[in-house]
Design a protein around this motif. Structure first.
Motif, PDB file in Angstrom:
ATOM      1  N   ARG A   1       0.833  -1.212   0.000  1.00 33.72           N
ATOM      2  CA  ARG A   1       0.000   0.000   0.000  1.00 33.72           C
ATOM      3  C   ARG A   1       0.866   1.260   0.000  1.00 33.72           C
ATOM      4  O   ARG A   1       0.566   2.233  -0.706  1.00 33.72           O
ATOM      5  N   LEU A   2       1.930   1.247   0.790  1.00 37.86           N
ATOM      6  CA  LEU A   2       2.846   2.392   0.795  1.00 37.86           C
ATOM      7  C   LEU A   2       3.445   2.603  -0.597  1.00 37.86           C
ATOM      8  O   LEU A   2       3.617   3.743  -1.049  1.00 37.86           O
ATOM      9  N   LEU A   3       3.734   1.505  -1.279  1.00 39.01           N
ATOM     10  CA  LEU A   3       4.345   1.593  -2.602  1.00 39.01           C
ATOM     11  C   LEU A   3       3.324   1.975  -3.668  1.00 39.01           C
ATOM     12  O   LEU A   3       3.582   2.851  -4.509  1.00 39.01           O
ATOM     13  N   ASN A   4       2.152   1.348  -3.632  1.00 37.11           N
ATOM     14  CA  ASN A   4       1.153   1.575  -4.680  1.00 37.11           C
ATOM     15  C   ASN A   4       0.404   2.886  -4.528  1.00 37.11           C
ATOM     16  O   ASN A   4       0.123   3.568  -5.518  1.00 37.11           O
ATOM     17  N   GLU A   5       0.073   3.251  -3.282  1.00 36.77           N
ATOM     18  CA  GLU A   5      -0.741   4.440  -3.058  1.00 36.77           C
ATOM     19  C   GLU A   5       0.084   5.713  -2.891  1.00 36.77           C
ATOM     20  O   GLU A   5      -0.359   6.801  -3.259  1.00 36.77           O
ATOM     21  N   LEU A   6       1.286   5.575  -2.310  1.00 35.30           N
ATOM     22  CA  LEU A   6       2.134   6.752  -2.074  1.00 35.30           C
ATOM     23  C   LEU A   6       3.396   6.738  -2.926  1.00 35.30           C
ATOM     24  O   LEU A   6       4.128   7.726  -2.951  1.00 35.30           O
ATOM     25  N   ASP A   7       3.645   5.620  -3.607  1.00 36.36           N
ATOM     26  CA  ASP A   7       4.854   5.458  -4.424  1.00 36.36           C
ATOM     27  C   ASP A   7       6.113   5.580  -3.576  1.00 36.36           C
ATOM     28  O   ASP A   7       7.126   6.130  -4.006  1.00 36.36           O
ATOM     29  N   LEU A   8       6.047   5.050  -2.359  1.00 38.24           N
ATOM     30  CA  LEU A   8       7.167   5.150  -1.426  1.00 38.24           C
ATOM     31  C   LEU A   8       7.594   3.754  -0.964  1.00 38.24           C
ATOM     32  O   LEU A   8       6.794   3.001  -0.408  1.00 38.24           O
ATOM     33  N   PRO A   9       8.870   3.407  -1.163  1.00 33.35           N
ATOM     34  CA  PRO A   9       9.366   2.109  -0.714  1.00 33.35           C
ATOM     35  C   PRO A   9       9.678   2.110   0.780  1.00 33.35           C
ATOM     36  O   PRO A   9      10.021   3.136   1.356  1.00 33.35           O
ATOM     37  N   SER A  10       9.573   0.939   1.401  1.00 38.14           N
ATOM     38  CA  SER A  10       9.819   0.825   2.837  1.00 38.14           C
ATOM     39  C   SER A  10      10.427  -0.528   3.147  1.00 38.14           C
ATOM     40  O   SER A  10      10.349  -1.464   2.352  1.00 38.14           O
ATOM     41  N   SER A  11      11.026  -0.621   4.331  1.00 37.70           N
ATOM     42  CA  SER A  11      11.478  -1.895   4.882  1.00 37.70           C
ATOM     43  C   SER A  11      10.804  -2.085   6.226  1.00 37.70           C
ATOM     44  O   SER A  11      10.620  -1.118   6.970  1.00 37.70           O
ATOM     45  N   ILE A  12      10.426  -3.324   6.514  1.00 42.08           N
ATOM     46  CA  ILE A  12       9.685  -3.613   7.741  1.00 42.08           C
ATOM     47  C   ILE A  12      10.379  -4.721   8.507  1.00 42.08           C
ATOM     48  O   ILE A  12      10.696  -5.777   7.952  1.00 42.08           O
ATOM     49  N   GLY A  13      10.624  -4.466   9.783  1.00 36.31           N
ATOM     50  CA  GLY A  13      11.171  -5.478  10.675  1.00 36.31           C
ATOM     51  C   GLY A  13      10.062  -6.023  11.554  1.00 36.31           C
ATOM     52  O   GLY A  13       9.233  -5.255  12.058  1.00 36.31           O
ATOM     53  N   ILE A  14      10.031  -7.324  11.726  1.00 33.07           N
ATOM     54  CA  ILE A  14       9.010  -7.982  12.548  1.00 33.07           C
ATOM     55  C   ILE A  14       9.725  -8.738  13.661  1.00 33.07           C
ATOM     56  O   ILE A  14      10.612  -9.558  13.389  1.00 33.07           O
ATOM     57  N   ALA A  15       9.350  -8.483  14.905  1.00 34.31           N
ATOM     58  CA  ALA A  15      10.061  -9.090  16.032  1.00 34.31           C
ATOM     59  C   ALA A  15       9.194  -9.029  17.285  1.00 34.31           C
ATOM     60  O   ALA A  15       8.145  -8.365  17.295  1.00 34.31           O
ATOM     61  N   PRO A  16       9.637  -9.688  18.364  1.00 36.80           N
ATOM     62  CA  PRO A  16       8.849  -9.662  19.611  1.00 36.80           C
ATOM     63  C   PRO A  16       9.030  -8.400  20.436  1.00 36.80           C
ATOM     64  O   PRO A  16       8.343  -8.233  21.444  1.00 36.80           O
ATOM     65  N   ASN A  17       9.949  -7.489  20.039  1.00 38.55           N
ATOM     66  CA  ASN A  17      10.088  -6.234  20.771  1.00 38.55           C
ATOM     67  C   ASN A  17      10.643  -5.156  19.852  1.00 38.55           C
ATOM     68  O   ASN A  17      11.031  -5.414  18.705  1.00 38.55           O
ATOM     69  N   LYS A  18      10.685  -3.927  20.366  1.00 38.97           N
ATOM     70  CA  LYS A  18      11.049  -2.768  19.544  1.00 38.97           C
ATOM     71  C   LYS A  18      12.494  -2.817  19.072  1.00 38.97           C
ATOM     72  O   LYS A  18      12.788  -2.514  17.906  1.00 38.97           O
TER      73      LYS A  18
END
Length: 421
Positions: A137-154
């Motif tokens: 959605r960030l890429l298609n709607e805003l044309d902005l690439p992102s990276s996402i980290g998934i983990a049990p804490n910040k």
């Protein structure tokens, strides 16, 4: 229980936009895509440094904080744009709106990154499905690439988001630390800067794994409580919650600026102190805060930096108060060596409406009248960009434009965010 969610524990995202300023410019002007692009200050001034660059520019060796002249040598075809902060604010606002559609537990930490707690979002799919959907959605709607980290804490989520760029999604589990995190150089750990790395290396701590196994009493002696905290982080321990309300917490408000050239000209230095005082006062007004401490930072030509502060038991928010205390600190502590940078910070903040000032019984009317006058002056200053009541013989104060990068911008985007929440 939906697949991918722990029975006990949390699922945290860290969303980090890729080369944000450059990506926003490419979204605004698609003809820039695929070209080496850099966002930088005025190339005619010494402070013309690279704020951010596209991945095409980075492949040529262009890096953040690099002087622009050096970047042009490495990449002669470099396209250079001045920052357009209003454009970046708008993009950031839309970015966080998309995050907020997933969960209310969104914590912005800067203009281009934030945390989400999706522990209770099992009905929306697995963590990977949610992350993929958000990234698209960030890429298609805003044309902005992102990276996402998934983990049990910040902390682990932050580390994970850095592992694959651009357009990466990385899951980092505690049971994988010895294979994924511990082999990395300790300098790659979030929270370890150059000086801390040097101190750790002196203790034969070279990798994050070395840090995880370090003696906490030894690190406490060298780094204080932060040393213990670093050991905990290296072992994947972080109890901090994703706190949407942290966006409203302000511990200090400050601005700093590098001079065009090192100088001992007190007229230039006083002018800059006045300019910084104006900026800090305007930000305090916007946030509705007052403080009791003014801190002055002086960086000399040889990069030696000192900070000195003064605390008064009355509310500080007006330009004249900030400027007066800053001048006092400056005249007391300047050693007359050439100065490269000055900074002013107001600390010890409390909300103005909660500050119970003990007004003198015989002067309260004068105080209230001054408040009313100051409000009118502030409104006119905001409208016209300068104080129409200041005498023209006063030291001139340059006024910030939307294209001037300042050290406060990364935090000031929160002003817009808090207005909508």
């Amino acid at each position: 229980m939906t697949h991918g969610y722990p029975k006990n524990g949390r699922v945290i995202f860290h969303v980090d936009m890729n080369s944000f300023y450059a990506s926003v410019e490419m979204a605004y002007n698609p003809s820039l895509k695929g070209k080496p692009l850099a966002i930088a200050g005025n190339p005619e001034e010494r402070r013309g440094i690279i704020v951010t660059s596209s991945y095409e520019a980075r492949a040529k060796g262009v890096k953040t904080t690099m002087p622009l002249f050096q970047a042009r040598k490495l990449c002669p075809e470099l396209v250079v744009l001045k920052p357009n902060f209003e454009r970046y604010r708008k993009a950031s606002k839309e970015m966080f709106k998309l995050m907020a559609e997933i969960t209310d537990l969104v914590e912005p930490v800067s203009i281009d990154e934030g945390y989400l707690d999706i522990t209770e979002c099992g009905s929306q799919g697995t963590p990977l499905e949610i992350a993929n959907r958000l990234q698209q959605r960030l890429l298609n709607e805003l044309d902005l690439p992102s990276s996402i980290g998934i983990a049990p804490n910040k902390f682990l989520a932050k580390m994970a988001s850095d592992m694959k760029k651009p357009l990466g999604i990385t899951v980092l589990r505690k049971r994988e630390l010895n294979k994924v995190l511990w082999p990395l150089d300790v300098a790659e750990m979030h929270g370890v800067g150059a000086k801390t790395k040097e101190k750790l290396n002196q203790l034969s701590i070279v990798t994050i794994g070395d840090l995880a196994k370090a003696d906490d009493s030894q690190l406490r002696r060298v780094l204080g409580i932060n040393g213990v905290r670093l050991i905990q982080r290296a072992n994947g321990e972080d109890e901090r919650l994703v706190d949407p309300d942290s966006v409203f917490d302000f511990k200090s408000v400050g601005n700093s600026e590098t001079l065009r050239q090192d100088t001992i000209d007190d007229t230039v230095l006083f002018s800059l102190l006045r300019k910084l005082s104006v900026k800090v006062a305007m930000r305090l007004k916007r946030k509705g805060y007052v403080g009791e401490t003014v801190q002055l930072m002086i960086r000399y030509h040889d990069r030696k930096t000192i900070t000195r502060s003064i605390t008064v038991h009355r509310p500080i928010a007006e330009v004249d108060d900030i400027y007066g205390l800053a001048i006092h600190l400056f005249e007391t502590h300047w050693n007359y060596d050439p100065i490269r940078l000055l900074g002013i910070t107001v600390q010890g903040l409390v909300e103005k409406q909660n500050y119970q000032e003990q007004l003198d019984l015989f002067h309260y009317k004068e105080h209230l009248k001054k408040e009313e006058i100051q409000t009118v002056i502030d409104n006119l200053t905001s409208k016209y960009g300068y104080n129409p009541f200041e005498h023209k013989t006063q030291i001139s104060t340059p006024h910030p434009t939307s294209e001037e990068p300042t050290t406060s911008f990364q935090k000031d985007f929160l002003d817009d965010y808090t207005k909508d929440h």
